[in-house]
Design a protein around this motif. Structure first.
Motif, short mmCIF file in Angstrom:
data_model
loop_
_atom_site.label_atom_id
_atom_site.label_comp_id
_atom_site.label_asym_id
_atom_site.label_seq_id
_atom_site.Cartn_x
_atom_site.Cartn_y
_atom_site.Cartn_z
N TYR A 1 0.71 -1.09 -0.03
CA TYR A 1 -0.02 0.06 0.05
C TYR A 1 0.73 1.33 0.02
O TYR A 1 0.71 2.17 -0.85
CB TYR A 1 -1.07 -0.09 1.49
CG TYR A 1 -1.79 1.08 1.24
CD1 TYR A 1 -3.01 0.93 0.63
CD2 TYR A 1 -1.59 2.31 1.86
CE1 TYR A 1 -3.91 2.08 0.67
CE2 TYR A 1 -2.49 3.32 2.33
CZ TYR A 1 -3.58 3.50 1.48
OH TYR A 1 -4.65 4.30 1.64
N ASN A 2 1.88 1.27 1.20
CA ASN A 2 2.73 2.37 0.92
C ASN A 2 3.60 2.52 -0.21
O ASN A 2 4.08 3.52 -0.73
CB ASN A 2 3.42 2.48 2.24
CG ASN A 2 2.76 2.55 3.43
OD1 ASN A 2 1.94 3.53 3.59
ND2 ASN A 2 2.98 2.07 4.60
N ASN B 1 -1.00 7.15 -1.44
CA ASN B 1 -1.44 7.45 -0.27
C ASN B 1 -0.47 8.73 0.06
O ASN B 1 -1.05 9.50 1.06
CB ASN B 1 -1.11 6.33 0.91
CG ASN B 1 0.29 6.07 0.95
OD1 ASN B 1 0.94 5.87 -0.22
ND2 ASN B 1 0.63 5.80 2.28
N LYS B 2 0.80 8.88 -0.43
CA LYS B 2 1.53 10.13 -0.36
C LYS B 2 0.94 11.43 -0.95
O LYS B 2 1.33 12.57 -0.56
CB LYS B 2 3.01 9.89 -0.83
CG LYS B 2 3.56 8.68 -0.32
CD LYS B 2 4.98 8.30 -0.82
CE LYS B 2 5.43 7.13 -0.03
NZ LYS B 2 6.63 6.69 -0.72
N ARG C 1 -7.54 4.19 -2.10
CA ARG C 1 -7.49 3.09 -3.30
C ARG C 1 -8.47 3.24 -4.40
O ARG C 1 -8.37 3.18 -5.50
CB ARG C 1 -7.42 1.71 -2.60
CG ARG C 1 -7.38 0.51 -3.61
CD ARG C 1 -7.96 -0.57 -3.22
NE ARG C 1 -9.14 -0.94 -3.12
CZ ARG C 1 -10.29 -1.57 -3.63
NH1 ARG C 1 -9.66 -1.92 -4.93
NH2 ARG C 1 -11.39 -1.13 -3.32
N ASP C 2 -9.64 3.51 -4.13
CA ASP C 2 -10.64 3.89 -4.76
C ASP C 2 -10.69 4.97 -5.60
O ASP C 2 -11.27 5.08 -6.68
CB ASP C 2 -12.07 3.57 -4.22
CG ASP C 2 -12.43 2.47 -3.63
OD1 ASP C 2 -11.79 1.51 -3.79
OD2 ASP C 2 -13.76 2.33 -2.85
N TRP D 1 -0.65 11.73 4.97
CA TRP D 1 -0.69 10.78 3.97
C TRP D 1 -2.03 9.91 4.40
O TRP D 1 -2.15 9.72 5.35
CB TRP D 1 0.68 9.81 4.12
CG TRP D 1 1.81 10.32 3.66
CD1 TRP D 1 1.99 11.54 3.10
CD2 TRP D 1 3.02 9.82 3.54
NE1 TRP D 1 3.32 11.85 2.64
CE2 TRP D 1 4.01 10.73 2.77
CE3 TRP D 1 3.56 8.46 3.72
CZ2 TRP D 1 5.13 10.37 2.69
CZ3 TRP D 1 4.91 8.26 3.67
CH2 TRP D 1 5.88 9.02 3.18
N THR D 2 -2.51 9.21 3.46
CA THR D 2 -3.81 8.47 3.73
C THR D 2 -3.04 6.87 4.33
O THR D 2 -2.11 6.44 3.71
CB THR D 2 -4.38 8.07 2.48
OG1 THR D 2 -4.99 9.13 2.03
CG2 THR D 2 -5.85 7.16 2.79
N LYS D 3 -3.39 6.80 5.64
CA LYS D 3 -3.14 5.27 6.22
C LYS D 3 -3.70 4.28 5.71
O LYS D 3 -5.04 4.40 5.62
CB LYS D 3 -3.19 5.54 7.68
CG LYS D 3 -2.31 6.66 8.29
CD LYS D 3 -2.45 6.99 9.81
CE LYS D 3 -1.85 8.24 10.35
NZ LYS D 3 -2.06 9.58 9.40
N PHE D 4 -3.22 3.27 5.82
CA PHE D 4 -3.76 1.85 5.36
C PHE D 4 -4.90 1.60 5.94
O PHE D 4 -5.99 1.14 5.62
CB PHE D 4 -2.80 0.65 5.48
CG PHE D 4 -3.09 -0.57 5.38
CD1 PHE D 4 -3.32 -1.06 4.09
CD2 PHE D 4 -3.77 -1.48 6.21
CE1 PHE D 4 -3.67 -2.20 3.56
CE2 PHE D 4 -4.14 -2.85 6.01
CZ PHE D 4 -4.09 -3.15 4.52
#
Length: 110
Positions: A21-22, A27-28, A33-34, A80-83
């Motif tokens: 994912y990272n 995410n950065k 994901r969508d 950042w978007t976290k998992f």
């Protein structure tokens, strides 16, 4: 001992998923994901069905990511978007659209 193997395998798989994912990098830019799904006909219809707030949030993330990309920058790490926070918000709408399309195709066969 055998009962611990699935747990360890599950933790290993989760660790790999977080790493991947990272490694993808979206995410950065603050994307989920969508937000990165290829927009075919079904996905476009699912996006059209999103509640207004979810749609507006999606558009904000995409526009911000485009701006950052043009500037060759990324967000500060705390943004950042976290998992764990990445919600698959499009899945229920996409599944419904696909189900309806398949049902329509079945009716057209008859």
């Amino acid at each position: 001992m055998a009962s611990k193997a699935p747990v360890a395998g599950g933790r290993l798989l989760l660790g790999f998923r977080k790493w991947y994912y990272n490694a993808c990098g979206f995410n950065k830019l603050g994307l989920m994901r969508d937000d990165t799904i290829y927009e075919d006909h079904d996905v476009k219809e699912a996006i059209h069905r999103l509640p207004e707030r979810v749609y507006n949030d999606r558009m904000f993330r995409i526009k911000r990511a485009l701006d950052l990309s043009m500037k060759q920058q990324i967000l500060p790490k705390n943004q950042w978007t976290k998992f764990e926070e990445d919600v698959h918000y499009l899945d229920p709408y996409l599944k419904e659209v696909i189900r309806e399309r398949k049902e329509r195709e079945e009716w057209q066969k008859k």
